[in-house]
Scaffold this motif. Structure first.
Motif, PDB file in Angstrom:
ATOM      1  N   ASP A 197     -41.712  77.280 -22.969  1.00  0.00           N
ATOM      2  CA  ASP A 197     -42.810  76.355 -23.246  1.00  0.00           C
ATOM      3  C   ASP A 197     -44.005  76.535 -22.315  1.00  0.00           C
ATOM      4  OD1 ASP A 197     -43.712  74.074 -24.898  1.00  0.00           O
ATOM      5  OD2 ASP A 197     -43.773  73.075 -22.937  1.00  0.00           O
ATOM      6  N   SER A 198     -43.776  76.712 -21.028  1.00  0.00           N
ATOM      7  CA  SER A 198     -44.897  76.815 -20.085  1.00  0.00           C
ATOM      8  C   SER A 198     -45.687  78.107 -20.260  1.00  0.00           C
ATOM      9  CB  SER A 198     -44.407  76.688 -18.644  1.00  0.00           C
ATOM     10  OG  SER A 198     -43.687  77.848 -18.267  1.00  0.00           O
ATOM     11  N   LEU A 199     -45.143  79.087 -20.972  1.00  0.00           N
ATOM     12  CA  LEU A 199     -45.842  80.357 -21.186  1.00  0.00           C
ATOM     13  C   LEU A 199     -46.630  80.386 -22.492  1.00  0.00           C
ATOM     14  CD1 LEU A 199     -42.983  82.812 -20.124  1.00  0.00           C
ATOM     15  CD2 LEU A 199     -44.857  81.931 -18.717  1.00  0.00           C
ATOM     16  N   LEU A 200     -46.363  79.438 -23.357  1.00  0.00           N
ATOM     17  CA  LEU A 200     -47.022  79.403 -24.662  1.00  0.00           C
ATOM     18  C   LEU A 200     -48.468  78.949 -24.527  1.00  0.00           C
ATOM     19  CD1 LEU A 200     -44.184  77.715 -26.723  1.00  0.00           C
ATOM     20  CD2 LEU A 200     -44.867  80.122 -26.820  1.00  0.00           C
ATOM     21  N   PRO A 201     -49.331  79.418 -25.426  1.00  0.00           N
ATOM     22  CA  PRO A 201     -50.717  78.935 -25.406  1.00  0.00           C
ATOM     23  C   PRO A 201     -50.758  77.425 -25.658  1.00  0.00           C
ATOM     24  CG  PRO A 201     -50.462  80.776 -26.944  1.00  0.00           C
ATOM     25  CD  PRO A 201     -49.101  80.392 -26.491  1.00  0.00           C
ATOM     26  N   ALA A 202     -51.718  76.772 -25.074  1.00  0.00           N
ATOM     27  CA  ALA A 202     -51.866  75.330 -25.278  1.00  0.00           C
ATOM     28  C   ALA A 202     -52.142  75.026 -26.746  1.00  0.00           C
ATOM     29  CB  ALA A 202     -52.987  74.789 -24.397  1.00  0.00           C
ATOM     30  N   GLU A 203     -52.863  75.912 -27.418  1.00  0.00           N
ATOM     31  CA  GLU A 203     -53.162  75.725 -28.830  1.00  0.00           C
ATOM     32  C   GLU A 203     -52.214  76.574 -29.660  1.00  0.00           C
ATOM     33  OE1 GLU A 203     -57.217  75.806 -29.960  1.00  0.00           O
ATOM     34  OE2 GLU A 203     -57.812  74.493 -28.304  1.00  0.00           O
ATOM     35  N   ARG A 204     -51.443  75.866 -30.500  1.00  0.00           N
ATOM     36  CA  ARG A 204     -50.434  76.540 -31.322  1.00  0.00           C
ATOM     37  C   ARG A 204     -49.936  75.551 -32.373  1.00  0.00           C
ATOM     38  NH1 ARG A 204     -47.809  75.352 -26.252  1.00  0.00           N
ATOM     39  NH2 ARG A 204     -46.083  73.921 -26.537  1.00  0.00           N
ATOM     40  N   LEU A 205     -49.164  76.058 -33.308  1.00  0.00           N
ATOM     41  CA  LEU A 205     -48.492  75.195 -34.273  1.00  0.00           C
ATOM     42  C   LEU A 205     -47.008  75.243 -33.949  1.00  0.00           C
ATOM     43  CD1 LEU A 205     -48.540  73.368 -36.750  1.00  0.00           C
ATOM     44  CD2 LEU A 205     -48.338  75.426 -38.171  1.00  0.00           C
ATOM     45  N   THR A 206     -46.478  74.109 -33.541  1.00  0.00           N
ATOM     46  CA  THR A 206     -45.059  74.014 -33.232  1.00  0.00           C
ATOM     47  C   THR A 206     -44.341  73.522 -34.479  1.00  0.00           C
ATOM     48  OG1 THR A 206     -45.496  73.586 -30.904  1.00  0.00           O
ATOM     49  CG2 THR A 206     -43.333  72.923 -31.752  1.00  0.00           C
ATOM     50  N   ILE A 207     -43.276  74.232 -34.860  1.00  0.00           N
ATOM     51  CA  ILE A 207     -42.505  73.871 -36.051  1.00  0.00           C
ATOM     52  C   ILE A 207     -41.041  73.710 -35.649  1.00  0.00           C
ATOM     53  CG2 ILE A 207     -41.769  74.565 -38.365  1.00  0.00           C
ATOM     54  CD1 ILE A 207     -44.329  76.245 -38.546  1.00  0.00           C
ATOM     55  N   TYR A 208     -40.532  72.509 -35.849  1.00  0.00           N
ATOM     56  CA  TYR A 208     -39.117  72.235 -35.591  1.00  0.00           C
ATOM     57  C   TYR A 208     -38.424  72.145 -36.945  1.00  0.00           C
ATOM     58  CZ  TYR A 208     -34.849  70.324 -33.713  1.00  0.00           C
ATOM     59  OH  TYR A 208     -33.529  70.142 -33.378  1.00  0.00           O
ATOM     60  N   ILE A 209     -37.385  72.953 -37.129  1.00  0.00           N
ATOM     61  CA  ILE A 209     -36.666  72.980 -38.403  1.00  0.00           C
ATOM     62  C   ILE A 209     -35.361  72.228 -38.239  1.00  0.00           C
ATOM     63  CG2 ILE A 209     -35.714  74.436 -40.230  1.00  0.00           C
ATOM     64  CD1 ILE A 209     -37.526  76.722 -39.123  1.00  0.00           C
ATOM     65  N   GLU A 210     -35.178  71.254 -39.100  1.00  0.00           N
ATOM     66  CA  GLU A 210     -33.999  70.392 -39.049  1.00  0.00           C
ATOM     67  C   GLU A 210     -33.141  70.634 -40.297  1.00  0.00           C
ATOM     68  OE1 GLU A 210     -33.310  65.631 -38.304  1.00  0.00           O
ATOM     69  OE2 GLU A 210     -35.230  66.315 -39.067  1.00  0.00           O
ATOM     70  N   THR A 211     -31.850  70.837 -40.099  1.00  0.00           N
ATOM     71  CA  THR A 211     -30.924  71.034 -41.202  1.00  0.00           C
ATOM     72  C   THR A 211     -30.636  69.700 -41.860  1.00  0.00           C
ATOM     73  OG1 THR A 211     -29.913  72.855 -39.991  1.00  0.00           O
ATOM     74  CG2 THR A 211     -28.661  71.961 -41.815  1.00  0.00           C
ATOM     75  N   GLU A 212     -30.784  69.660 -43.189  1.00  0.00           N
ATOM     76  CA  GLU A 212     -30.550  68.437 -43.947  1.00  0.00           C
ATOM     77  C   GLU A 212     -29.300  68.549 -44.820  1.00  0.00           C
ATOM     78  OE1 GLU A 212     -32.763  65.481 -44.430  1.00  0.00           O
ATOM     79  OE2 GLU A 212     -33.381  66.141 -42.453  1.00  0.00           O
ATOM     80  N   GLY A 213     -28.798  69.745 -45.031  1.00  0.00           N
ATOM     81  CA  GLY A 213     -27.647  69.989 -45.899  1.00  0.00           C
ATOM     82  C   GLY A 213     -27.379  71.481 -45.919  1.00  0.00           C
ATOM     83  N   LEU A 214     -26.676  71.947 -46.927  1.00  0.00           N
ATOM     84  CA  LEU A 214     -26.368  73.376 -46.991  1.00  0.00           C
ATOM     85  C   LEU A 214     -27.624  74.225 -47.069  1.00  0.00           C
ATOM     86  CD1 LEU A 214     -23.242  73.437 -49.340  1.00  0.00           C
ATOM     87  CD2 LEU A 214     -23.324  73.736 -46.852  1.00  0.00           C
ATOM     88  N   GLN A 215     -28.553  73.862 -47.935  1.00  0.00           N
ATOM     89  CA  GLN A 215     -29.794  74.616 -48.092  1.00  0.00           C
ATOM     90  C   GLN A 215     -31.034  73.830 -47.682  1.00  0.00           C
ATOM     91  OE1 GLN A 215     -30.485  76.693 -51.749  1.00  0.00           O
ATOM     92  NE2 GLN A 215     -28.307  76.954 -52.161  1.00  0.00           N
ATOM     93  N   GLU A 216     -30.935  72.527 -47.692  1.00  0.00           N
ATOM     94  CA  GLU A 216     -32.100  71.687 -47.454  1.00  0.00           C
ATOM     95  C   GLU A 216     -32.519  71.730 -45.983  1.00  0.00           C
ATOM     96  OE1 GLU A 216     -29.192  70.537 -48.632  1.00  0.00           O
ATOM     97  OE2 GLU A 216     -29.538  69.962 -50.705  1.00  0.00           O
ATOM     98  N   ARG A 217     -33.843  71.775 -45.794  1.00  0.00           N
ATOM     99  CA  ARG A 217     -34.405  71.786 -44.449  1.00  0.00           C
ATOM    100  C   ARG A 217     -35.609  70.850 -44.407  1.00  0.00           C
ATOM    101  NH1 ARG A 217     -30.210  73.999 -44.198  1.00  0.00           N
ATOM    102  NH2 ARG A 217     -29.704  76.011 -43.270  1.00  0.00           N
ATOM    103  N   ARG A 218     -35.821  70.260 -43.259  1.00  0.00           N
ATOM    104  CA  ARG A 218     -37.013  69.454 -43.022  1.00  0.00           C
ATOM    105  C   ARG A 218     -37.775  70.148 -41.891  1.00  0.00           C
ATOM    106  NH1 ARG A 218     -38.058  64.706 -45.023  1.00  0.00           N
ATOM    107  NH2 ARG A 218     -35.874  64.336 -45.473  1.00  0.00           N
ATOM    108  N   PHE A 219     -39.029  70.450 -42.160  1.00  0.00           N
ATOM    109  CA  PHE A 219     -39.895  71.121 -41.186  1.00  0.00           C
ATOM    110  C   PHE A 219     -40.818  70.065 -40.585  1.00  0.00           C
ATOM    111  CE2 PHE A 219     -38.460  74.411 -43.941  1.00  0.00           C
ATOM    112  CZ  PHE A 219     -38.501  75.601 -43.227  1.00  0.00           C
ATOM    113  N   HIS A 220     -40.814  69.965 -39.265  1.00  0.00           N
ATOM    114  CA  HIS A 220     -41.703  69.056 -38.544  1.00  0.00           C
ATOM    115  C   HIS A 220     -42.789  69.920 -37.910  1.00  0.00           C
ATOM    116  CE1 HIS A 220     -38.814  65.771 -39.007  1.00  0.00           C
ATOM    117  NE2 HIS A 220     -37.884  66.676 -38.741  1.00  0.00           N
TER     118      HIS A 220
END
Length: 162
Positions: free
Chosen positions: A117-140
């Motif tokens: 994290d401390s090496l990443l540019p301050a400006e970026r798009l952070t995407i957290y992928i959460e498993t919702e089921g076998l195939q389903e995903r929620r992207f934050h």
């Protein structure tokens, strides 16, 4: 995942929906774009990276750079830099000269980005992928910086993300 920044959500019922998100993001990409991916093991970070590479016009096979750390690909208009920093420390990552990628002429995707994290540019798009089921995903999606915020607002206005 707790954050006080603006956050947007995308629901994917399957891999085709993941590809749709990747395709929707491409028009927002420019040299120096950085996407910081996180999520549990098996959440779909590499699947998303492969979909993004394809949407950028990469014709090579894209696989996880778990042991090579960084792989470079040529896209139709922009190079695609794919990183997996799961197996290295922040100190080791710092020695790799990542700034050349982050501030270079391509699109950089970093899997397990929170590990550096401390090496990443301050400006970026952070995407957290959460498993919702076998195939389903929620992207934050958390935009960090005005360019990424505007891009997410555009996607929201177009009904791509919530």
């Amino acid at each position: 995942m707790i954050t006080t920044q603006a956050q947007f959500t995308y629901y994917a019922a399957n891999e085709q929906d993941t590809s749709r998100l990747a395709e929707a993001l491409v028009p927002l990409m420019a040299p120096g774009t950085v996407l910081a991916l996180d999520g549990d093991l098996g959440a779909g970070k590499t699947t998303f990276s492969q979909a993004l590479a394809k949407a950028l016009g990469v014709t090579d096979v894209v696989n996880s750079p778990t042991f090579t750390i960084i792989k470079e690909y040529e896209g139709k208009t922009l190079p695609f830099y794919h990183m997996d920093v799961y197996r290295i420390s922040e100190e080791e990552a710092d020695e790799l000269g990542l700034d050349e990628y982050f501030y270079g002429g391509g699109v950089t995707v970093v899997e397990w980005a929170s590990r550096i994290d401390s090496l990443l540019p301050a400006e970026r798009l952070t995407i957290y992928i959460e498993t919702e089921g076998l195939q389903e995903r929620r992207f934050h999606l958390t935009p960090e910086g005005q360019v990424y915020m505007q891009g997410c607002e555009t996607l929201k206005q177009n009904g791509v993300i919530l």
